[in-house]
Design an enzyme around this catalytic site. Structure first.
Site, PDB file in Angstrom:
ATOM      1  N   ARG A  53       7.691-102.279  -4.663  1.00  0.00           N
ATOM      2  CA  ARG A  53       8.968-101.967  -4.543  1.00  0.00           C
ATOM      3  C   ARG A  53      10.036-101.994  -5.318  1.00  0.00           C
ATOM      4  O   ARG A  53      11.211-101.914  -4.788  1.00  0.00           O
ATOM      5  CB  ARG A  53       8.339-100.473  -3.343  1.00  0.00           C
ATOM      6  CG  ARG A  53       8.016 -99.493  -3.151  1.00  0.00           C
ATOM      7  CD  ARG A  53       8.327 -98.555  -2.836  1.00  0.00           C
ATOM      8  NE  ARG A  53       8.501 -97.436  -2.598  1.00  0.00           N
ATOM      9  CZ  ARG A  53       7.102 -96.457  -2.570  1.00  0.00           C
ATOM     10  NH1 ARG A  53       5.509 -96.614  -2.751  1.00  0.00           N
ATOM     11  NH2 ARG A  53       7.388 -94.961  -1.834  1.00  0.00           N
TER      12      ARG A  53
ATOM     13  N   ARG B 104      14.873 -91.947  -0.125  1.00  0.00           N
ATOM     14  CA  ARG B 104      13.837 -92.182  -0.476  1.00  0.00           C
ATOM     15  C   ARG B 104      14.353 -92.210  -2.685  1.00  0.00           C
ATOM     16  O   ARG B 104      13.876 -93.659  -2.927  1.00  0.00           O
ATOM     17  CB  ARG B 104      12.252 -91.122  -0.729  1.00  0.00           C
ATOM     18  CG  ARG B 104      12.526 -91.353   0.764  1.00  0.00           C
ATOM     19  CD  ARG B 104      11.271 -90.791   1.203  1.00  0.00           C
ATOM     20  NE  ARG B 104      10.121 -90.447   0.305  1.00  0.00           N
ATOM     21  CZ  ARG B 104       9.135 -89.643   0.069  1.00  0.00           C
ATOM     22  NH1 ARG B 104       9.413 -88.644   0.674  1.00  0.00           N
ATOM     23  NH2 ARG B 104       7.521 -89.889  -0.320  1.00  0.00           N
TER      24      ARG B 104
HETATM   25  P1  AMP Z   1       4.650 -93.751  -0.801  1.00  0.00           P
HETATM   26  O1  AMP Z   1       2.874 -92.657  -0.467  1.00  0.00           O
HETATM   27  O2  AMP Z   1       4.365 -94.557  -1.644  1.00  0.00           O
HETATM   28  O3  AMP Z   1       5.770 -92.448  -1.174  1.00  0.00           O
HETATM   29  O4  AMP Z   1       5.294 -94.065   0.449  1.00  0.00           O
HETATM   30  C1  AMP Z   1       5.734 -93.471   1.045  1.00  0.00           C
HETATM   31  C2  AMP Z   1       6.270 -94.604   2.394  1.00  0.00           C
HETATM   32  O5  AMP Z   1       5.708 -95.567   3.097  1.00  0.00           O
HETATM   33  C3  AMP Z   1       7.656 -95.234   1.601  1.00  0.00           C
HETATM   34  O6  AMP Z   1       9.496 -94.275   0.978  1.00  0.00           O
HETATM   35  C4  AMP Z   1       8.208 -96.069   2.822  1.00  0.00           C
HETATM   36  O7  AMP Z   1       8.941 -96.016   3.471  1.00  0.00           O
HETATM   37  C5  AMP Z   1       7.109 -96.751   2.709  1.00  0.00           C
HETATM   38  N1  AMP Z   1       6.330 -97.506   1.848  1.00  0.00           N
HETATM   39  C6  AMP Z   1       5.771 -97.232   1.031  1.00  0.00           C
HETATM   40  N2  AMP Z   1       4.968 -98.243  -0.804  1.00  0.00           N
HETATM   41  C7  AMP Z   1       5.884 -99.468   0.070  1.00  0.00           C
HETATM   42  C8  AMP Z   1       5.972-100.526  -0.840  1.00  0.00           C
HETATM   43  N3  AMP Z   1       5.508-101.032  -1.561  1.00  0.00           N
HETATM   44  N4  AMP Z   1       7.222-100.942   0.409  1.00  0.00           N
HETATM   45  C9  AMP Z   1       7.906-101.293   1.379  1.00  0.00           C
HETATM   46  N5  AMP Z   1       8.036-100.133   2.317  1.00  0.00           N
HETATM   47  C10 AMP Z   1       6.723 -98.512   1.052  1.00  0.00           C
END
Ligand code: AMP
Length: 192
Positions: free
Chosen positions: A89, A146
Site C-alpha cells: 500500500r 481511507r
Molecule cells: P483492509 O481490510 O485492506 O481495508 O485494511 C483495513 C485497514 O488495515 C486499513 O485501513 C489500514 O489501516 C490497515 N492496513 C491494511 N493493509 C495495510 C498495509 N498494507 N499497510 C498499512 N496499513 C494497512
C-alpha cells in the site's frame, strides 16, 4: 509459482475476488487487513499497535506491516503462489516485497487493479459496515480518510508496477461473477 497483487481502493472488491481466485488457482490469499484484524481480536502487541491506526483509517507503519507480511510468506513454503490483497500500500512496501520475493526468485507476475469510482466505494463500504461489524466501515469520515490515504499514498504503487510492465486495470463494477471473469481472463493469459 505465480504471485499476484490484487490492487484497488477500499471497497473495490479485492477481498471478495481474492477468495474466489484462491479457490480457482490454488494460490494463497494473504490480506494484511485480515491479518491485522486477527491480531486485534487476539489482542496481541501487534494488534494493539495496529488498532490505533486502523480505527482512524490511517495506514499502519511500514516496518510493522512489512515484517508481518514477510513472516507470513516465510511460514508458507508449500504455497504455489500468493494473491496479495491490500499489500503493498506504499512505495516502501512495494520495494520491500520486491526485495523479499526476488531473493526467493519468485517475483510478482502482475498487479491487477480493480477500478471503481469513489461514490460507489462509499456506498459499498457503508453497506458492508452494516453486517461486517467493522468500525472503519461504519463512519463516513473514516471511509473518506481511507479513500484519501489511498489516493495519496497507495496510488503511486500502481506506477511502480507499471514501470516494470506489470500493471493491468480491470473494470471493478458489475456482478461479482462478471468481475471474476475479467480477472480470470487476465490471469489465464499470465499462466499460458
Ligand atoms: P483492509 O481490510 O485492506 O481495508 O485494511 C483495513 C485497514 O488495515 C486499513 O485501513 C489500514 O489501516 C490497515 N492496513 C491494511 N493493509 C495495510 C498495509 N498494507 N499497510 C498499512 N496499513 C494497512
Amino acid at each position: 509459482m505465480i504471485n499476484l497483487v490484487l490492487f484497488g481502493p477500499p471497497g473495490s472488491g479485492k477481498g471478495t475476488q481474492s477468495v474466489k481466485l484462491q479457490e480457482k488457482y490454488q494460490l494463497m490469499h494473504v490480506s494484511t487487513g485480515d491479518l491485522f484484524r486477527m491480531h486485534m481480536r487476539e489482542n496481541t502487541k501487534l494488534g494493539i499497535e495496529a488498532k490505533s491506526y486502523i480505527e482512524k483509517g490511517d495506514l499502519v507503519p511500514d516496518a510493522v506491516t512489512i515484517s508481518m507480511m514477510n513472516n507470513k510468506i516465510e511460514n508458507h513454503p508449500e504455497a504455489k503462489g500468493f494473491i496479495f490483497d491490500g499489500f503493498p500500500r506504499t512505495a516502501a512496501q512495494a520495494e520491500a516485497l520486491d526485495d523479499f520475493l526476488n531473493k526467493k526468485e519468485s517475483p510478482i507476475n502482475k498487479m491487477i487493479a480493480l477500478e471503481v469510482d469513489d461514490l460507489e466505494l462509499v456506498k459499498r463500504l457503508l453497506y458492508r459496515g452494516k453486517d461486517s461489524g467493522r468500525a472503519d466501515d461504519q463512519d463516513e469520515g473514516i471511509i473518506q480518510n481511507r479513500i484519501d490515504v489511498y489516493n495519496e499514498k497507495t496510488l503511486p504503487v500502481a506506477s511502480y508496477y507499471d514501470e516494470q510492465n506489470k500493471y493491468i486495470a480491470v473494470k471493478g463494477v458489475g456482478t461479482i461473477e462478471e468481475i471474476f471473469d475479467r480477472l480470470c481472463t487476465v490471469i489465464d493469459e499470465i499462466i499460458d
